[in-house]
Design an enzyme around this catalytic site. Structure first.
Site, PDB file in Angstrom:
ATOM      1  N   SER A   1       0.844  -1.186   0.000  1.00 31.48           N
ATOM      2  CA  SER A   1       0.000   0.000   0.000  1.00 31.48           C
ATOM      3  C   SER A   1       0.886   1.246   0.000  1.00 31.48           C
ATOM      4  O   SER A   1       1.708   1.406  -0.896  1.00 31.48           O
ATOM      5  CB  SER A   1      -0.956  -0.034   1.197  1.00 31.48           C
ATOM      6  OG  SER A   1      -1.975   0.933   1.064  1.00 31.48           O
TER       7      SER A   1
ATOM      8  N   ASP B   1      -8.927  -5.956  -5.233  1.00 33.45           N
ATOM      9  CA  ASP B   1      -8.609  -4.734  -4.484  1.00 33.45           C
ATOM     10  C   ASP B   1      -9.287  -3.524  -5.128  1.00 33.45           C
ATOM     11  O   ASP B   1      -9.032  -3.215  -6.286  1.00 33.45           O
ATOM     12  CB  ASP B   1      -7.091  -4.538  -4.461  1.00 33.45           C
ATOM     13  CG  ASP B   1      -6.639  -3.409  -3.554  1.00 33.45           C
ATOM     14  OD1 ASP B   1      -7.493  -2.810  -2.881  1.00 33.45           O
ATOM     15  OD2 ASP B   1      -5.421  -3.143  -3.515  1.00 33.45           O
TER      16      ASP B   1
ATOM     17  N   HIS C   1      -7.358  -5.747  -0.686  1.00 34.97           N
ATOM     18  CA  HIS C   1      -6.187  -4.900  -0.479  1.00 34.97           C
ATOM     19  C   HIS C   1      -5.135  -5.533   0.428  1.00 34.97           C
ATOM     20  O   HIS C   1      -3.937  -5.428   0.156  1.00 34.97           O
ATOM     21  CB  HIS C   1      -6.638  -3.548   0.091  1.00 34.97           C
ATOM     22  CG  HIS C   1      -5.552  -2.535   0.164  1.00 34.97           C
ATOM     23  ND1 HIS C   1      -4.802  -2.151  -0.931  1.00 34.97           N
ATOM     24  CD2 HIS C   1      -5.070  -1.813   1.212  1.00 34.97           C
ATOM     25  CE1 HIS C   1      -3.914  -1.245  -0.562  1.00 34.97           C
ATOM     26  NE2 HIS C   1      -4.048  -1.018   0.727  1.00 34.97           N
TER      27      HIS C   1
END
Length: 550
Positions: free
Chosen positions: A403, A494, A526
């Site tokens: 991320s 995601d 995610h």
């Protein structure tokens, strides 16, 4: 719902524009209606992503519960649809109110606020704690005074309370005095247990202050505490805490180990863990600017995990691990995935760069507007720090993050192309200009790229000027310089960072001859946290790093 008969009835009066959660029963008042208190999130023009995002405006509301009539065979729901039952906003003067909790005597309502996140636009920030008086006559008002218990801490002094970072409360957090609650909060790179007197505002750290372990409260046993403690090299252990002298003003707590009926792990794993050690490093920032707030000039922290055993090489290969967010924190708690990497011969440098939770609001707010520069520089400073200490070899360093940690990973291999022997990333943010039109949190791109202006600049139709800034702030703007072999782990489901943002960057590297491997997990979102996917991703990370760092 009547759980005896199964009869149900919708609560009347709540607008459809409110998303409802965290409902609790209000204390009953004789001769008055029974109320429910809940958190309501207003919809706005679009429902943006809420998971990991505490920057969504919300308030506490009170609404009448459906009436009950006593019958011979038990209570029966009475339709109250014809009655006037307005919903009352209890927290109109504050932009965020979460986790409502009534005091044991029912005289006040306590709640957590993420107003710093809502007001600034960052997805998570320093929390505050508040109470309001609950009317004993049952007459509710939307102008009830909100009292601060724990305000937002902008810059804590060294060694003192850095601010409240609490993700939830226990279902019953109260000690027998009726005004002291027990909760877990982040304190630097550790999670600690706090006692909070909600009447005086006194905050005490009651988990051991001489421990770098992380502690989390599980439940209360009367006035005693059942908690769990762990570290990067110690599996979780149950602890039992009690006040040494309840009758005195001494606030010292003693903690007992709770024995386990079985071993927590195999002898082989215990042997591997016993060969590891960890410490928390203070990293002074480089090139202090006069424009920085006091909190942003303080050292940040990194957790260093290494082997106790001296090997033939002076230093084991180093993996630099970078958390996402960016406004979360890597805690000094046990992580099976990171410990696996330690157990196969890697040292770890787990960096809590400025912008992480647990270090005060000024340090946190220094990052928005400076992503791709301040956070990248903090990581490079941390790496140089351990090299200078003789803890790492400059030629045997890998970087890993997901991320926003993937944003940093892909930035680092572009901005410092000769620094890293290998890289791995999970669902990285590689191109904000692409992300802004596809993510469930487009406002994140504006706030982190523009800083304090971002919240008001946000639009669903980015201009050419916006997209140019997003590209300039993104790792893809440095992709032409990358030499580092990179592993990409992408979740096909995601919607936070759709997998083609990582795929675009991987293809750019592959086109210029950089060794690349892409693994797509078709059923993961995610976090890539399904057990099989988590196992496979870290197994592949270990193999990838062994290939290029051995």
């Amino acid at each position: 719902m009547n759980i005896n008969s199964g009869e149900t009835q919708a609560v009347k009066g709540i607008e459809k524009s409110l998303s409802v959660g965290q409902v609790v029963w209000a204390p009953p008042v004789r001769g008055s209606h029974q109320y429910l208190v809940f958190v309501g999130w207003s919809e706005g023009t679009r429902k943006l992503g809420i998971k990991y995002c505490f920057n969504r405006p919300c308030a506490l509301y009170a609404v009448r519960a459906p009436n009950f009539e006593s019958k011979a065979d038990g209570p029966e729901l009475k339709d109250s649809s014809t009655e006037d039952s307005p919903v009352v906003n209890l927290t109109q003067s504050i932009t965020s109110a979460l986790y409502p909790q009534f005091s044991p005597d029912g005289k006040f309502l306590l709640f957590l606020s993420a107003r710093s996140a809502v007001d600034s636009g960052v997805h998570s920030a320093t929390d505050s704690l508040h109470i309001i008086d609950w009317p004993m006559d049952g007459v509710l008002s939307s102008s009830t005074k909100i009292v601060d218990v724990i305000p937002v801490v902008m810059c804590g002094e060294d060694g003192y309370f850095p601010g409240l970072y609490c993700s939830s409360f226990l279902s019953n957090p109260w000690l027998s005095d009726g005004c002291t609650m027990i909760l877990s909060s982040v304190w630097g790179s550790c999670q600690v247990i706090l006692s909070v007197n909600v009447l005086s505002g006194e905050v005490l750290r009651i988990s051991p202050t001489d421990s770098n372990f992380s502690w989390n409260v599980l439940t209360l046993d009367g006035d005693n505490i059942i908690a769990v403690s762990s570290s990067p090299v110690d599996v979780p252990h149950i602890k039992y805490g009690y006040l040494v002298d309840k009758d005195s003003k001494d606030t010292a707590w003693s903690w007992l180990n709770v024995s386990r009926p079985t071993n927590a792990c195999s002898e082989k794993v215990e042997s591997l863990l016993s060969s590891l050690q960890f410490s928390i490093l203070k990293i002074p920032i480089r090139d202090v600017s006069y424009s920085l707030t006091k909190g942003a000039t303080k050292p940040f922290e990194a957790i260093f995990v290494s082997s106790k055993t001296k090997r033939s090489d002076p230093c084991d290969p180093l993996i630099v691990f970078l958390h996402g967010g960016p406004h979360i924190v890597s805690l000094s708690s046990f992580s099976k995935s990171l410990t696996f990497l330690s157990s196969i011969g890697f040292n770890l440098l787990i960096v809590n760069y400025r912008g992480s939770l647990g270090f005060g609001e000024e340090a946190l707010q220094s990052l928005p507007g400076n992503i791709g520069s301040q956070d990248v520089n903090d990581v490079l400073v941390a790496i140089d720090h351990v090299i200078d200490m003789g803890l790492a070899s400059p030629s045997k360093i890998a970087v890993l993050g997901g991320s926003h940690g993937g944003f940093l990973t892909t930035h680092l291999i572009g901005q410092a192309p000769d620094k890293f022997a290998a890289a791995a990333t999970r669902n990285p943010a590689c191109n904000l200009a692409l992300m802004v039109g596809t993510t469930d949190i487009p406002d994140w791109c504006y706030v982190e790229a523009y800083g304090s202006e971002g919240k008001n600049t946000f639009t669903e139709a980015p201009s050419a000027e916006h997209l140019t800034l997003f590209h300039r702030k993104s790792p893809i703007s440095h992709s032409s310089k990358v030499k580092t072999p990179t592993l990409f782990l992408l979740g096909a489901q995601d919607i936070r960072l759709p997998f083609f943002t990582g795929l675009q960057y991987a293809r750019a590297l592959k086109a210029k001859g950089v060794p690349v491997k892409v693994i797509v997990f078709p059923n993961d979102t995610h976090a890539i946290e399904r057990p099989q996917s988590d196992f496979e991703s870290f197994l592949n990370i270990g193999v990838w790093f062994k290939k290029y760092l051995s």
